[in-house]
Write an enzyme that holds these catalytic residues in place. Structure first.
Site, mmCIF file in Angstrom:
data_model
loop_
_atom_site.group_PDB
_atom_site.id
_atom_site.type_symbol
_atom_site.label_atom_id
_atom_site.label_comp_id
_atom_site.label_asym_id
_atom_site.label_seq_id
_atom_site.Cartn_x
_atom_site.Cartn_y
_atom_site.Cartn_z
ATOM 1 N N GLU A 73 67.529 35.644 35.838
ATOM 2 C CA GLU A 73 67.603 36.214 37.184
ATOM 3 C C GLU A 73 66.498 35.673 38.079
ATOM 4 O OE1 GLU A 73 67.187 40.327 39.794
ATOM 5 O OE2 GLU A 73 66.900 40.420 37.621
ATOM 6 N N ASP A 141 50.120 42.230 34.878
ATOM 7 C CA ASP A 141 49.828 42.256 36.310
ATOM 8 C C ASP A 141 48.531 43.033 36.504
ATOM 9 O OD1 ASP A 141 49.815 42.327 39.054
ATOM 10 O OD2 ASP A 141 51.581 43.599 39.268
ATOM 11 N N ASP A 143 45.639 44.032 39.476
ATOM 12 C CA ASP A 143 45.340 44.047 40.909
ATOM 13 C C ASP A 143 43.925 44.539 41.158
ATOM 14 O OD1 ASP A 143 47.736 43.086 41.809
ATOM 15 O OD2 ASP A 143 48.637 45.047 42.131
ATOM 16 N N CYS A 160 36.499 39.746 47.915
ATOM 17 C CA CYS A 160 35.462 38.781 48.274
ATOM 18 C C CYS A 160 34.885 38.201 46.988
ATOM 19 C CB CYS A 160 34.368 39.440 49.124
ATOM 20 S SG CYS A 160 33.341 40.606 48.207
ATOM 21 N N SER A 192 47.768 35.769 42.359
ATOM 22 C CA SER A 192 48.876 36.442 43.035
ATOM 23 C C SER A 192 48.992 36.070 44.507
ATOM 24 C CB SER A 192 48.727 37.966 42.921
ATOM 25 O OG SER A 192 47.670 38.427 43.739
ATOM 26 N N GLY A 196 45.068 39.761 43.197
ATOM 27 C CA GLY A 196 45.023 39.886 41.751
ATOM 28 C C GLY A 196 45.535 38.673 41.018
ATOM 29 N N HIS A 198 48.385 37.322 37.706
ATOM 30 C CA HIS A 198 49.532 37.562 36.842
ATOM 31 C C HIS A 198 49.393 36.694 35.596
ATOM 32 C CE1 HIS A 198 51.952 38.498 40.747
ATOM 33 N NE2 HIS A 198 51.211 39.521 40.378
ATOM 34 N N LYS A 356 56.411 37.885 40.564
ATOM 35 C CA LYS A 356 56.379 36.790 41.526
ATOM 36 C C LYS A 356 56.210 35.437 40.833
ATOM 37 C CE LYS A 356 53.668 37.579 44.948
ATOM 38 N NZ LYS A 356 52.367 37.721 45.634
#
Length: 453
Positions: A73, A141, A143, A160, A192, A196, A198, A356
């Site tokens: 997919e 994942d 973040d 930063c 990402s 963050g 992945h 993503k």
């Protein structure tokens, strides 16, 4: 938007695109959807992405599963939050044409299903309810926004160079464990594009894990269990730490906390030390430390006051007179609370979660989601990755002298694509071909043995 697409939104972390009005020839620094056609047309590595997700099944070996990649997919997010889910492509040219035609703001990759996802409705109407995920990379994942109680320089999606090292530490801890504790070899870390990182674990045995097994691996990493109302943010159970946690603490977390985070975030400054004192379960110790720190607001030794206070705290908590395990371990709990990786557990536990794709452009920042080499992740600077506007300026500089696949070599994308091809894709393809050959040979031998009988 279809009702089905609306129902699937919870599975996706969708970034709201920000419309821009600038003209193409200005090439401003912000993201502009008009530039995506150029990026997808001249820089995006369509063929490499297809080869990766084929896992060797795009070859001519008799054991190749020609339907494999066509059951994967792809999901496109278009302008105005239009979602196109359950798309599939049977060749690199199909994938390339589909991306160029739609120019998605974001590309998400889902699992490999039992049947072509674009034809799932036909199977459902026939009464054959066989549409189910059968293979998917083990993904993680992480973040920076989940670390807001561990940093004071930024909050939310802002990042930063003072707080980004928290992501670097997460890469080091998780990557080492995936390789040393689980034996995985083909691991891709990707920025990402904003806040963050992945992680894609692509070994065959990782891709074939069921949800229960994925959940067990995710729980193996689960130490951070705090929330905004918790004084203790971690759960370090047992009389002795797990060897994985001991290694993470001694090799990575402790030094990072003491040499970088403590001072960069001023964790024991007058305004902030109460937060750490609240994590100590013994009131007599917290009172003693509070008294010392209120009387001595500056360091007389010339050392940073955060370092001095941390040494005082450690000395009290780890002194010989502290017999209780909970008190002596409190130093470790503080370090883990501020530095240990904070994973989105649901992403890792469920095979059907979308993630993503590498080399997307983040629509909020205009930055490319480039791979990160875990061996030199300390050198990664999220503020210096290629941006859509920078790449277009570089293409304009190169002009029409370079065509086709060679354009990226003359831009700041070059280093990222070379790493993806050389350090990740080539070893993975070699492993996949060996696995396909071994499987085929085993089946041939089994067939010969049955004929012998």
């Amino acid at each position: 938007m279809t009702k089905e697409a609306q129902n699937e939104r919870d599975d996706m972390l969708v970034d709201d695109p920000e419309p821009q009005d600038e003209q193409l020839d200005d090439i401003p620094d912000e993201f502009n959807p008009n530039y995506l056609k150029v990026y997808y047309g001249r820089l995006f590595p369509h063929a490499d992405m297809f080869k990766w997700l084929s896992y060797g099944n795009d070859g001519k070996h008799p054991a190749c599963d020609q339907s494999y990649v066509g059951r994967r997919e792809f999901s496109f997010t278009l302008d105005n939050d239009i979602y196109l889910r359950f798309q599939s492509f049977n060749s690199a040219s199909e994938l390339e044409n589909g991306i160029k035609d739609k120019c998605p703001f974001k590309i998400d990759i889902g699992p490999v299903y039992s049947v072509d996802p674009s034809k799932r409705l036909a199977y459902a109407q026939s009464g054959d309810n066989i549409f189910t995920p059968v293979e998917r990379e083990l993904v993680f994942d992480i973040d920076i926004s989940d670390y807001d109680d561990a940093r004071y320089c930024c909050s939310g999606a802002d990042v930063c160079l003072d707080c980004w090292p928290l992501m670097t530490i997460a890469i080091k801890v998780i990557d080492t464990s995936l390789r040393d504790d689980f034996g995985f070899n083909h691991i891709l870390w990707v920025y990402s594009g904003r806040r963050g990182v992945h992680c894609w674990v692509c070994d065959g045995k990782a891709r074939r894990l069921n949800n229960e097994q994925r959940g067990a691996i995710a729980d193996y990493f689960r130490v951070y269990k705090g929330n905004t109302n918790s004084k203790s943010k971690v759960s370090l159970v047992g009389s002795a730490l797990h060897p994985f946690l001991v290694r993470s603490y001694s090799d990575v977390l402790r030094d990072f906390f003491e040499k970088k985070l403590l001072c960069s975030q001023q964790l024991l400054s007058d305004e902030r030390y109460e937060k750490i004192l609240e994590m100590i379960p013994d009131e007599s110790i917290t009172s003693e430390l509070r008294g010392k720190w209120q009387d001595n607001r500056r360091s007389s030794s010339g050392k940073d006051v955060n370092v001095v206070r941390w040494e005082q705290l450690k000395q009290l908590l780890q002194s010989g007179k502290q017999k209780a395990t909970g008190i002596r371990r409190c130093v470790e709990e503080i370090v883990f609370s501020f530095t240990y990786p904070r994973l989105d557990m649901e992403v890792s536990k469920h095979m059907n979660h979308l993630l993503k794709a590498p080399f997307c452009i983040h629509p909020k920042t205009g930055r490319v989601c480039v791979p990160i080499d875990p061996d030199v992740c300390d050198e990664f600077d999220p503020t210096n990755v290629p941006t859509l506007s920078k790449l277009l300026k570089e293409i304009n500089t190169v002009g029409l002298q370079v065509e086709g696949d060679k354009v990226w070599e003359r831009t700041s994308m070059g280093k990222s694509i070379r790493y993806f091809r050389g350090s990740f894709l080539q070893p993975l393809m070699k492993s996949c071909k060996e696995e396909i050959e071994e499987s085929y040979s085993a089946k041939v031998q089994q067939s010969k043995n049955s004929l012998t009988w």
